[in-house]
Design a protein around this motif. Structure first.
Motif, PDB file in Angstrom:
ATOM      1  N   GLN A  25       1.101  -1.071   0.301  1.00  0.00           N
ATOM      2  CA  GLN A  25       0.186  -0.172   0.000  1.00  0.00           C
ATOM      3  C   GLN A  25       0.753   1.349   0.306  1.00  0.00           C
ATOM      4  O   GLN A  25       0.520   2.002  -0.245  1.00  0.00           O
ATOM      5  CB  GLN A  25      -0.880   0.473   1.374  1.00  0.00           C
TER       6      GLN A  25
ATOM      7  N   ASP B  56      -9.570   3.738  -6.599  1.00  0.00           N
ATOM      8  CA  ASP B  56      -8.541   3.885  -5.524  1.00  0.00           C
ATOM      9  C   ASP B  56      -7.763   4.017  -5.291  1.00  0.00           C
ATOM     10  O   ASP B  56      -6.705   3.227  -4.254  1.00  0.00           O
ATOM     11  CB  ASP B  56      -9.794   2.210  -4.751  1.00  0.00           C
TER      12      ASP B  56
ATOM     13  N   HIS C  85     -10.926   3.946   0.206  1.00  0.00           N
ATOM     14  CA  HIS C  85      -9.775   2.880   0.385  1.00  0.00           C
ATOM     15  C   HIS C  85      -9.858   1.488  -0.183  1.00  0.00           C
ATOM     16  O   HIS C  85     -10.867   0.856   1.209  1.00  0.00           O
ATOM     17  CB  HIS C  85     -10.106   3.239   1.905  1.00  0.00           C
TER      18      HIS C  85
ATOM     19  N   HIS D 218      -3.809   1.314  -2.435  1.00  0.00           N
ATOM     20  CA  HIS D 218      -3.040   2.626  -1.411  1.00  0.00           C
ATOM     21  C   HIS D 218      -3.536   2.551  -0.015  1.00  0.00           C
ATOM     22  O   HIS D 218      -5.099   2.296   0.517  1.00  0.00           O
ATOM     23  CB  HIS D 218      -3.388   3.586  -2.506  1.00  0.00           C
ATOM     24  N   ALA D 219      -2.032   3.103   0.760  1.00  0.00           N
ATOM     25  CA  ALA D 219      -3.028   3.363   2.443  1.00  0.00           C
ATOM     26  C   ALA D 219      -3.543   4.571   2.133  1.00  0.00           C
ATOM     27  O   ALA D 219      -3.682   5.115   1.589  1.00  0.00           O
ATOM     28  CB  ALA D 219      -1.195   3.162   2.383  1.00  0.00           C
ATOM     29  N   LEU D 220      -4.705   4.710   3.367  1.00  0.00           N
ATOM     30  CA  LEU D 220      -5.375   5.509   3.780  1.00  0.00           C
ATOM     31  C   LEU D 220      -4.490   6.789   3.841  1.00  0.00           C
ATOM     32  O   LEU D 220      -4.928   7.725   3.154  1.00  0.00           O
ATOM     33  CB  LEU D 220      -6.082   5.568   5.043  1.00  0.00           C
ATOM     34  N   GLU D 221      -3.604   6.571   4.514  1.00  0.00           N
ATOM     35  CA  GLU D 221      -2.621   7.638   4.406  1.00  0.00           C
ATOM     36  C   GLU D 221      -2.779   9.026   2.927  1.00  0.00           C
ATOM     37  O   GLU D 221      -3.021   9.833   2.963  1.00  0.00           O
ATOM     38  CB  GLU D 221      -1.391   8.449   5.567  1.00  0.00           C
TER      39      GLU D 221
ATOM     40  N   LEU E  15      -4.250   8.132   0.772  1.00  0.00           N
ATOM     41  CA  LEU E  15      -5.448   8.629  -0.404  1.00  0.00           C
ATOM     42  C   LEU E  15      -6.125   9.919   0.436  1.00  0.00           C
ATOM     43  O   LEU E  15      -6.818  10.860  -0.104  1.00  0.00           O
ATOM     44  CB  LEU E  15      -6.639   7.881  -0.099  1.00  0.00           C
ATOM     45  N   GLN E  16      -5.435  10.082   1.999  1.00  0.00           N
ATOM     46  CA  GLN E  16      -6.378  11.481   2.053  1.00  0.00           C
ATOM     47  C   GLN E  16      -5.618  12.757   1.818  1.00  0.00           C
ATOM     48  O   GLN E  16      -5.811  13.855   1.752  1.00  0.00           O
ATOM     49  CB  GLN E  16      -6.275  11.339   3.746  1.00  0.00           C
TER      50      GLN E  16
ATOM     51  N   LEU F 255     -13.693  10.854   0.402  1.00  0.00           N
ATOM     52  CA  LEU F 255     -13.134   9.624   0.034  1.00  0.00           C
ATOM     53  C   LEU F 255     -14.168   8.227   1.374  1.00  0.00           C
ATOM     54  O   LEU F 255     -14.934   8.742   2.116  1.00  0.00           O
ATOM     55  CB  LEU F 255     -12.490   9.658   1.327  1.00  0.00           C
ATOM     56  N   CYS F 256     -14.407   7.725   0.845  1.00  0.00           N
ATOM     57  CA  CYS F 256     -15.581   6.634   1.755  1.00  0.00           C
ATOM     58  C   CYS F 256     -14.778   4.815   1.337  1.00  0.00           C
ATOM     59  O   CYS F 256     -13.329   4.925   1.138  1.00  0.00           O
ATOM     60  CB  CYS F 256     -16.550   6.182   0.107  1.00  0.00           C
ATOM     61  N   THR F 257     -14.814   4.516   2.745  1.00  0.00           N
ATOM     62  CA  THR F 257     -14.785   2.832   2.648  1.00  0.00           C
ATOM     63  C   THR F 257     -15.683   2.316   2.062  1.00  0.00           C
ATOM     64  O   THR F 257     -14.756   0.800   1.960  1.00  0.00           O
ATOM     65  CB  THR F 257     -14.608   2.646   4.489  1.00  0.00           C
TER      66      THR F 257
END
Length: 215
Positions: free
Chosen positions: A49, A171, A190, A194-197, A199-200, A206-208
């Motif tokens: 990620q 994503d 997410h 890719h790591a959440l950070e 994407l943020q 952003l959605c899960t």
């Protein structure tokens, strides 16, 4: 409030791998096996990620492959041979059909924008019975995943909708980069590639889960 308000967009583009097809775990497993075959350290989901990106040639170099010794075309093809053999073990992401159907009922046309080969995406849509939701597939004619900026530009050159009325759902940070380059909006999920950070840091919605798009 849903991330995509009714009536906001005239066209929706979907990424395929990771966004609709939940294949991140498979990609990690295959690459881990490939790395070990070449005597390199294995791959964890966390490291994947952090470093996976487009063009994937750069990702392979980050993993330690030396293309002067082992050509990218060789290891890239080895990966894809195994991926092609096993992708049917993956599942479509939860709520995918519900969300696709909702947009279809709202008369919003939808297409796939992918860095995968058109043939592979076609096979996936057929396998999961999703063909009826999409007008077209905008992808590559090979399996080396260079990126999809050119495909996005070609789509917009033929599309009657203005770029700002088109939404790209993806994503990875590459999806955001492509959308920004051509003037489209972007929503990211997410989903494991890719790591959440990462994407943020894009600063877009952003959605899960895909359900977040309409719930």
């Amino acid at each position: 409030m849903p991330l995509i308000p009714p009536g906001r967009y005239q066209y929706i583009l979907w990424d395929w791998n990771g966004t609709l097809l939940d294949d991140a775990a498979l990609c990690v497993e295959i690459m881990d096996q490939l790395l070990r075959r070449y005597g390199k350290p294995g791959l964890t989901p966390e490291r994947y990620q952090r470093i996976f990106d487009f063009p994937v040639r750069d990702y392979y170099q980050a993993l330690g492959f030396d293309f002067s010794r082992t050509p990218f075309e060789q290891v890239g093809t080895e990966f894809m041979v195994e991926y092609n053999r096993r992708w049917r073990t993956c599942r479509i992401r939860p709520h995918a059909q519900t969300v696709l159907r909702r947009f279809q009922e709202q008369s919003i046309p939808q297409s796939i924008l992918s860095a995968a080969s058109v043939t592979l995406v076609q096979q996936g849509l057929q396998h999961f019975d999703l063909e009826s939701f999409f007008d077209d597939i905008h992808g590559l004619d090979h399996h080396y995943a260079e990126g999809k900026l050119a495909q996005a530009q070609a789509f917009l050159s033929r599309c009657t909708a203005a770029p700002e009325s088109v939404l790209l759902i993806g994503d990875t940070t590459h999806d955001h980069q492509v959308a920004r380059a051509v003037g489209m909006d972007c929503v990211l999920i997410h989903a494991g590639h890719h790591a959440l950070e990462r994407l943020q840091a894009c600063g877009v919605p952003l959605c899960t889960t895909l359900q977040d798009l309409i719930a």
